[in-house]
Scaffold this motif. Structure first.
Motif, mmCIF file in Angstrom:
data_model
loop_
_atom_site.group_PDB
_atom_site.id
_atom_site.type_symbol
_atom_site.label_atom_id
_atom_site.label_comp_id
_atom_site.label_asym_id
_atom_site.label_seq_id
_atom_site.Cartn_x
_atom_site.Cartn_y
_atom_site.Cartn_z
ATOM 1 N N GLU A 91 -8.348 -14.907 -4.032
ATOM 2 C CA GLU A 91 -9.522 -14.047 -3.998
ATOM 3 C C GLU A 91 -9.204 -12.665 -4.559
ATOM 4 N N ASP A 92 -10.238 -12.027 -5.176
ATOM 5 C CA ASP A 92 -10.002 -10.699 -5.738
ATOM 6 C C ASP A 92 -10.030 -9.600 -4.676
ATOM 7 N N LYS A 93 -10.746 -9.837 -3.561
ATOM 8 C CA LYS A 93 -10.842 -8.846 -2.472
ATOM 9 C C LYS A 93 -11.241 -7.480 -3.025
ATOM 10 N N ARG A 94 -12.269 -7.488 -3.882
ATOM 11 C CA ARG A 94 -12.628 -6.291 -4.638
ATOM 12 C C ARG A 94 -12.905 -5.088 -3.735
ATOM 13 N N GLU A 95 -13.784 -5.259 -2.755
ATOM 14 C CA GLU A 95 -14.177 -4.124 -1.924
ATOM 15 C C GLU A 95 -13.018 -3.644 -1.048
ATOM 16 N N LEU A 96 -12.233 -4.595 -0.500
ATOM 17 C CA LEU A 96 -11.118 -4.215 0.360
ATOM 18 C C LEU A 96 -10.056 -3.452 -0.425
ATOM 19 N N ILE A 97 -9.703 -3.932 -1.600
ATOM 20 C CA ILE A 97 -8.706 -3.250 -2.426
ATOM 21 C C ILE A 97 -9.213 -1.871 -2.833
ATOM 22 N N ALA A 98 -10.495 -1.773 -3.166
ATOM 23 C CA ALA A 98 -11.067 -0.470 -3.532
ATOM 24 C C ALA A 98 -11.020 0.488 -2.349
ATOM 25 N N ASP A 99 -11.307 -0.017 -1.150
ATOM 26 C CA ASP A 99 -11.243 0.840 0.039
ATOM 27 C C ASP A 99 -9.828 1.344 0.272
ATOM 28 N N LEU A 100 -8.853 0.483 0.056
ATOM 29 C CA LEU A 100 -7.459 0.893 0.265
ATOM 30 C C LEU A 100 -7.018 1.934 -0.755
ATOM 31 N N LEU A 101 -7.360 1.706 -2.020
ATOM 32 C CA LEU A 101 -6.805 2.531 -3.096
ATOM 33 C C LEU A 101 -7.615 3.775 -3.421
ATOM 34 N N PHE A 102 -8.923 3.769 -3.115
ATOM 35 C CA PHE A 102 -9.761 4.855 -3.610
ATOM 36 C C PHE A 102 -10.576 5.562 -2.538
ATOM 37 N N ALA A 103 -10.312 5.276 -1.256
ATOM 38 C CA ALA A 103 -11.023 5.985 -0.206
ATOM 39 C C ALA A 103 -10.476 7.401 -0.076
ATOM 40 N N GLY A 104 -11.182 8.257 0.684
ATOM 41 C CA GLY A 104 -10.732 9.633 0.884
ATOM 42 C C GLY A 104 -9.433 9.688 1.667
ATOM 43 N N ASP A 105 -8.811 10.851 1.708
ATOM 44 C CA ASP A 105 -7.487 10.987 2.310
ATOM 45 C C ASP A 105 -7.427 10.471 3.745
ATOM 46 N N GLU A 106 -8.334 10.922 4.585
ATOM 47 C CA GLU A 106 -8.288 10.518 5.989
ATOM 48 C C GLU A 106 -8.547 9.019 6.129
ATOM 49 N N GLU A 107 -9.496 8.514 5.337
ATOM 50 C CA GLU A 107 -9.785 7.085 5.396
ATOM 51 C C GLU A 107 -8.602 6.270 4.901
ATOM 52 N N VAL A 108 -7.920 6.775 3.856
ATOM 53 C CA VAL A 108 -6.739 6.087 3.334
ATOM 54 C C VAL A 108 -5.691 5.968 4.420
ATOM 55 N N ARG A 109 -5.382 7.067 5.080
ATOM 56 C CA ARG A 109 -4.327 7.061 6.097
ATOM 57 C C ARG A 109 -4.700 6.135 7.251
ATOM 58 N N SER A 110 -5.958 6.128 7.621
ATOM 59 C CA SER A 110 -6.380 5.295 8.743
ATOM 60 C C SER A 110 -6.264 3.812 8.407
ATOM 61 N N LEU A 111 -6.895 3.384 7.300
ATOM 62 C CA LEU A 111 -6.890 1.971 6.941
ATOM 63 C C LEU A 111 -5.528 1.523 6.437
ATOM 64 N N ALA A 112 -4.960 2.276 5.475
ATOM 65 C CA ALA A 112 -3.683 1.877 4.893
ATOM 66 C C ALA A 112 -2.566 1.895 5.929
ATOM 67 N N SER A 113 -2.558 2.877 6.807
ATOM 68 C CA SER A 113 -1.506 2.949 7.828
ATOM 69 C C SER A 113 -1.569 1.744 8.754
ATOM 70 N N HIS A 114 -2.779 1.372 9.114
ATOM 71 C CA HIS A 114 -2.940 0.223 10.010
ATOM 72 C C HIS A 114 -2.385 -1.051 9.372
ATOM 73 N N VAL A 115 -2.766 -1.312 8.109
ATOM 74 C CA VAL A 115 -2.308 -2.530 7.431
ATOM 75 C C VAL A 115 -0.826 -2.436 7.115
ATOM 76 N N SER A 116 -0.357 -1.235 6.754
ATOM 77 C CA SER A 116 1.055 -1.037 6.424
ATOM 78 C C SER A 116 1.961 -1.320 7.621
ATOM 79 N N GLU A 117 1.510 -0.946 8.800
ATOM 80 C CA GLU A 117 2.300 -1.233 10.004
ATOM 81 C C GLU A 117 2.501 -2.731 10.188
ATOM 82 N N GLN A 118 1.465 -3.488 9.914
ATOM 83 C CA GLN A 118 1.591 -4.945 10.014
ATOM 84 C C GLN A 118 2.571 -5.468 8.968
#
Length: 675
Positions: A519-546
């Motif tokens: 799957e391309d996971k278009r929206e999820l990848i876009a959220d990870l790579l192009f969201a604002g700073d606080e949103e990036v840290r929140s979402l990316a940090s959560h997935v990165s910990e896993q």
């Protein structure tokens, strides 16, 4: 008065009857807009009958119809129901002068509306003359000299009588008949040519049949023109002309519902010499519009040897969008593959939205899909070709541009690319793997020996495709598993992404790339790579910990089972089939990458061999020719079925029954090659 025979399609009728069943289906009638509904337009035909022009009969959306209540319009009666309902169809001719004659459809039969009667209806009655003044003696009438026949009269004068035809007198004009071909104009000049006969030359890019005319869309070097050609209501005009044909079209430019349209007089395919000239004009204009010129690199002075290839690749992508060709982007299911693909996607989607009005255009004209393996093999190519041929057959869709990202540059992708070549599908390769072994089959951006990630290449191409430099400046730093070059790390910092944030993004993308890797996971990848700073840290940090927890657990699991063989070159062997949690994260390739980075801190010269059930993968501190290694192992184990099927990831496959022999021979050959 002299009469000739004309078909009903040539005449517009004014209805003077009292009942719907007095109408004649197939005729064109003058009417008045009575009102609008969600499903169509109500039109009064005469004083006593109202019909419905359903929205499905229009050649445009109902909401864009430039009609107001009370407007005089022209429609065709297609049927009269038993209950008195009158069905109407659209007429491309929306003025009296576009019909050859006007007639009355009344209870007593049909009669020509001649010039005197027409003037009497349209002009006020003269004031009565004084009785005291004698009426002047009238001059004897003289037979008027015959006037020249109009172009329409000439073409229809000998038409024989048939059922439902109306006998009317031919319309004449004192205006001189235009002779010879009109001047060729480009589409951008049509706005200044309203009411004039023109000639355009170009390629037919679309044909659609309405309830009235056939609409041809013709592209020349300046733009696209809509041209209406009428044969009979709902009947295809010029059926021999197809999408893609190079044609010469003559007609009159008219304004239609706020736009410009050419009313077609003639449409003919171009002769070979003229067609070649048109192709040259189209190609030159399209190339000029599509090619970005010199593309400023993200880092000044970087990728100097690839600057022309990067600009050409960007132009190829832009041209596909302008030509309304779908783009199929295929990339590896790795962090580098996903991030590189997202960089191109970020630049292309705004262009697609600008080019097309439809809400789902960005999904219809751009498709990013991960590959199951690291190479673009026959399996992937067959899947793509099957889908594109089906779309062409069912939806008349153009063949796409296939963009191969983080794949496609080695011989292992040759068979797949050759299948695309059979169908003349354009190919573009963007790949960091050194050596462009498929360069004879595809255009590409592939460095010679320069150690960069594919994302670095793709991000620079994206800068030539669209205005996304600021949006994607951090992506190169995200793509490096080890310390990113300072220039790219600095770009990321200026964009608000420090080293920790870049790492978290990389790890988050890598984890998500593993799950449902098809799957391309278009929206999820876009959220990870192009969201604002606080949103990036929140979402990316959560997935990165896993990601970190799963990878560290697996490294702790396999370390006790790594066999270290010391020598001039240290060889670390891991039986991944026996000592890893198969079918769970991390995948073997990512685990071996992490193990290699972990062990390299203690060994200057190191080779890691990961041995699966029927293949092995290698990681080395020094350049290793995997194809030569495979050939030598095959010589030592001739019955092992040894194949170098995955050169990009250092993979060699073999027969499971010869597993032990292949493992030992591989270790010996690796040592020999590096020593």
């Amino acid at each position: 008065m002299k009469w000739v025979n004309l078909h009903d399609e040539d005449v517009v009728f004014r209805f003077e009857g009292n009942h719907a069943d007095q109408l004649t289906p197939g005729r064109f009638y003058e009417g008045t807009v009575d009102g609008f509904a969600d499903f169509g337009v109500f039109v009064d035909i005469g004083d006593s009958v109202t019909g419905l022009l359903h929205r499905s009969e229009l050649d445009q959306r109902l909401e864009s119809l430039d009609w107001d209540q009370g407007d005089t319009v022209f429609v065709q009666v297609t049927g009269v129901q038993d209950n008195g309902n009158v069905d109407l169809s659209w007429s491309i001719r929306q003025s009296r002068r576009e019909f050859r004659a006007e007639a009355i459809d009344g209870p007593d039969g049909d009669r020509l509306l001649d010039d005197e009667e027409d003037e009497a209806e349209s002009e006020p009655d003269p004031e009565p003359e004084s009785e005291s003044e004698p009426e002047p003696e009238s001059e004897p009438e003289q037979e008027p000299e015959p006037e020249p026949q109009t172009k329409a009269d000439h073409s229809e004068a000998d038409t024989s009588t048939n059922g439902g035809a109306a006998s009317v007198e031919p319309q004449t004009t004192t205006e001189p008949i235009e002779t010879g071909p009109p001047e060729r104009v480009t589409v951008d000049a049509l706005e200044d040519s309203i009411g004039e006969r023109v000639r355009i030359e170009g390629r037919v890019i679309d044909v659609r049949q309405t309830g009235g005319p056939t609409i041809f869309e013709v592209r020349d070097e300046a733009g696209v023109a809509e041209c209406a050609a009428f044969k009979e209501a709902g009947v295809r005009a010029y059926p021999e002309v197809e999408v893609g044909d190079l044609i010469r079209l003559t007609g009159e430019v008219e304004r239609r519902r706020g736009g410009v349209q050419i009313e077609t007089e003639s449409l003919k395919p171009l002769a070979e010499a003229d067609a070649d000239a048109v192709v040259t004009r189209l190609d030159d204009a399209l190339e000029s519009k599509a090619h970005p010129g010199e593309v400023e690199p993200l880092v000044a002075g970087a990728l100097v040897d690839l600057d022309e290839a990067i600009a050409d690749a960007a132009g190829t992508i832009r041209r596909a969008v302008i030509e309304s060709r779908p783009i199929v982007l295929r990339h590896t299911a790795t962090a580098d593959g996903y991030v590189a693909g997202a960089a191109i996607e970020r630049a292309v989607l705004p262009l697609v939205r600008d080019q097309h009005d439809r809400d789902d255009a960005e999904y219809h004209y751009f498709d990013r899909q991960p590959l199951e393996d690291e190479d673009y093999d026959m399996s992937a190519a067959t899947n793509d070709v099957t889908r594109m041929l089906d779309n062409r057959a069912r939806h008349d869709e153009k063949l796409p541009l296939v963009v191969l990202v983080d794949t496609g540059s080695t011989e292992e992708s040759r068979d797949g690319i050759e299948l695309l070549d059979v169908y003349d599908v354009d190919r573009l390769v963007i790949d960091s793997d050194g050596g462009f072994e498929t360069g004879d089959l595809a255009e590409g951006v592939v460095p010679e020996g320069e150690q960069v990630t594919t994302t670095v290449l793709a991000a620079n191409v994206a800068c030539g495709v669209g205005d996304v430099r600021e949006e994607i400046a951090h992506l190169p730093a995200v793509s490096y598993w080890e310390e990113a070059p300072e220039a790219y790390a600095d770009l990321a910092r200026k964009a608000g992404y420090d080293a920790d944030t870049a790492r978290e993004l990389r790890e988050a993308v890598a984890l998500e790339a593993y799950y449902q890797s098809y799957e391309d996971k278009r929206e999820l990848i876009a959220d990870l790579l192009f969201a604002g700073d606080e949103e990036v840290r929140s979402l990316a940090s959560h997935v990165s910990e896993q990601f970190r927890a799963k990878l560290d657990d697996e490294l702790d699991t396999v370390r006790p089972h790594v066999e270290i063989r010391e020598g001039d070159v240290t060889v670390a062997v891991l039986d991944t089939d026996a000592f890893t949690h198969r079918f769970d994260f991390p995948p073997t390739a990512l685990l071996l990458d992490a193990l290699f980075r972990d062990l390299r801190t203690d060994h200057d010269r190191l080779v890691v061999v990961g041995l699966d059930e029927a293949d092995l993968q290698l990681r080395s501190t020094e350049a290793l020719d995997v194809r030569e290694l495979g050939e030598r192992v095959a010589e030592r184990v001739p019955e092992g079925g040894v194949l170098t099927a995955g050169v990009r990831r250092g993979r060699v496959s073999f027969l499971i029954g010869e597993r032990e022999g292949v493992r030992e021979s591989t270790i010996d050959v690796v040592t020999d090659l590096l020593v």
